[in-house]
Design an enzyme around this catalytic site. Structure first.
Site, PDB file in Angstrom:
ATOM      1  N   ARG A   7      39.277  73.149 -61.414  1.00  0.00           N
ATOM      2  CA  ARG A   7      40.397  72.317 -60.945  1.00  0.00           C
ATOM      3  C   ARG A   7      41.282  73.061 -59.944  1.00  0.00           C
ATOM      4  O   ARG A   7      41.548  74.238 -60.095  1.00  0.00           O
ATOM      5  CB  ARG A   7      41.240  71.901 -62.143  1.00  0.00           C
ATOM      6  CG  ARG A   7      42.509  71.139 -61.742  1.00  0.00           C
ATOM      7  CD  ARG A   7      43.086  70.391 -62.883  1.00  0.00           C
ATOM      8  NE  ARG A   7      43.829  71.239 -63.798  1.00  0.00           N
ATOM      9  CZ  ARG A   7      44.483  70.768 -64.863  1.00  0.00           C
ATOM     10  NH1 ARG A   7      44.451  69.479 -65.138  1.00  0.00           N
ATOM     11  NH2 ARG A   7      45.132  71.587 -65.656  1.00  0.00           N
ATOM     12  N   ARG A  14      53.585  66.034 -77.469  1.00  0.00           N
ATOM     13  CA  ARG A  14      52.494  66.934 -77.831  1.00  0.00           C
ATOM     14  C   ARG A  14      52.599  67.367 -79.288  1.00  0.00           C
ATOM     15  O   ARG A  14      51.714  68.055 -79.778  1.00  0.00           O
ATOM     16  CB  ARG A  14      52.527  68.169 -76.943  1.00  0.00           C
ATOM     17  CG  ARG A  14      51.526  68.116 -75.778  1.00  0.00           C
ATOM     18  CD  ARG A  14      51.725  69.387 -74.994  1.00  0.00           C
ATOM     19  NE  ARG A  14      50.606  69.781 -74.188  1.00  0.00           N
ATOM     20  CZ  ARG A  14      50.489  69.539 -72.892  1.00  0.00           C
ATOM     21  NH1 ARG A  14      51.370  68.805 -72.273  1.00  0.00           N
ATOM     22  NH2 ARG A  14      49.458  70.025 -72.224  1.00  0.00           N
TER      23      ARG A  14
END
Ligand code: AMP
Length: 220
Positions: free
Chosen positions: A128, A89
């Site tokens: 989600r 990341r």
């Protein structure tokens, strides 16, 4: 198949990973899942990671890099391929990853970069839901479970991640733009980047990706 799934939160990396795992049986390594497991077990890493994750900030590089190094150098399944989801990341993580993969002689084939726009990301992430036991993914409108609150695959309990709220999602997106986006250049420079439009409906996206991966399999 040795790959990294790159893209903003909610671009579809987790769903793609599920699909690839089902179709090709390759190892799915998600640093987010690993950190949530540490949090669940209340380990020292988990306790430290919690404060970052809840804000939508990145956990320090050394912590996640150590976790990933341990996994990649000890899991025998890595031999048959892997897909890294949520790691690297930052550029520093990407450089560490190159070193780790070099040490275990399993370099990356390519990096899938899934792009998606913020309004769609917010819609996907706020809806989600995740199974607590097996990690299967659901969506309240796009992919609801057959029985409310219960996982279709294993019967486990379905929950909403604490960082899947609108405010934290915006933070995660800012962090992504600042820290993760520069890696696009990094992997483009290595000639390993493949861009995919993650804004498509998940069915269309799956079709495009499966076609691509079956072709890749044939060529290897
Ligand atoms: P994810 O499940 O990939 O969306 O990750 C959830 C959260 O875990 C992120 O918002 C970060 O706080 C943390 N996290 C996961 N992977 C990393 C990583 N490679 N580097 C730093 N923090 C990470």
């Amino acid at each position: 198949m040795r790959l990294v799934l790159l893209g903003p939160p909610g671009a579809g990396k987790g769903s793609l990973a599920e699909l690839l795992k089902e179709s090709f049986g390759i190892l799915h390594v998600s640093t987010g899942d690993m950190l949530r497991e540490e949090m669940k077990n209340e380990t020292a890493i988990g306790v430290e990671a919690k404060s970052y994750i809840e804000k939508g900030a990145l956990v320090p590089d050394e912590i996640v890099t150590k976790l990933i190094e341990k996994k990649l150098s000890t899991d025998a399944n890595v031999k048959s391929g892997y897909m890294l989801d949520g790691f690297p990341r930052t550029k520093q993580q990407a450089e560490s990853l190159d070193r780790i993969l070099n040490d275990i002689e399993k370099p990356l084939d390519y990096v899938i970069y899934l792009e998606a726009e913020l309004p769609l990301i917010i819609k996907r992430l706020t809806g989600r839901r995740v199974c607590k036991s097996c990690g299967s993914l659901f969506h309240m409108t796009n992919r609801p479970p057959r029985k409310e609150g219960i996982c279709d695959s294993c019967g486990g309990m379905i929950y909403q991640r604490a960082d899947d709220n609108e405010e934290t999602i915006k933070n995660r997106m800012e962090v992504y733009l600042r820290s993760t986006l520069p890696m696009i250049d990094y992997y483009e420079g290595q000639g390993k980047l493949e861009k995919i439009d993650g804004n498509k409906e998940s069915g269309d996206l799956q079709e495009i990706l499966m076609k691509k991966f079956h072709e890749e399999e044939k060529n290897h």
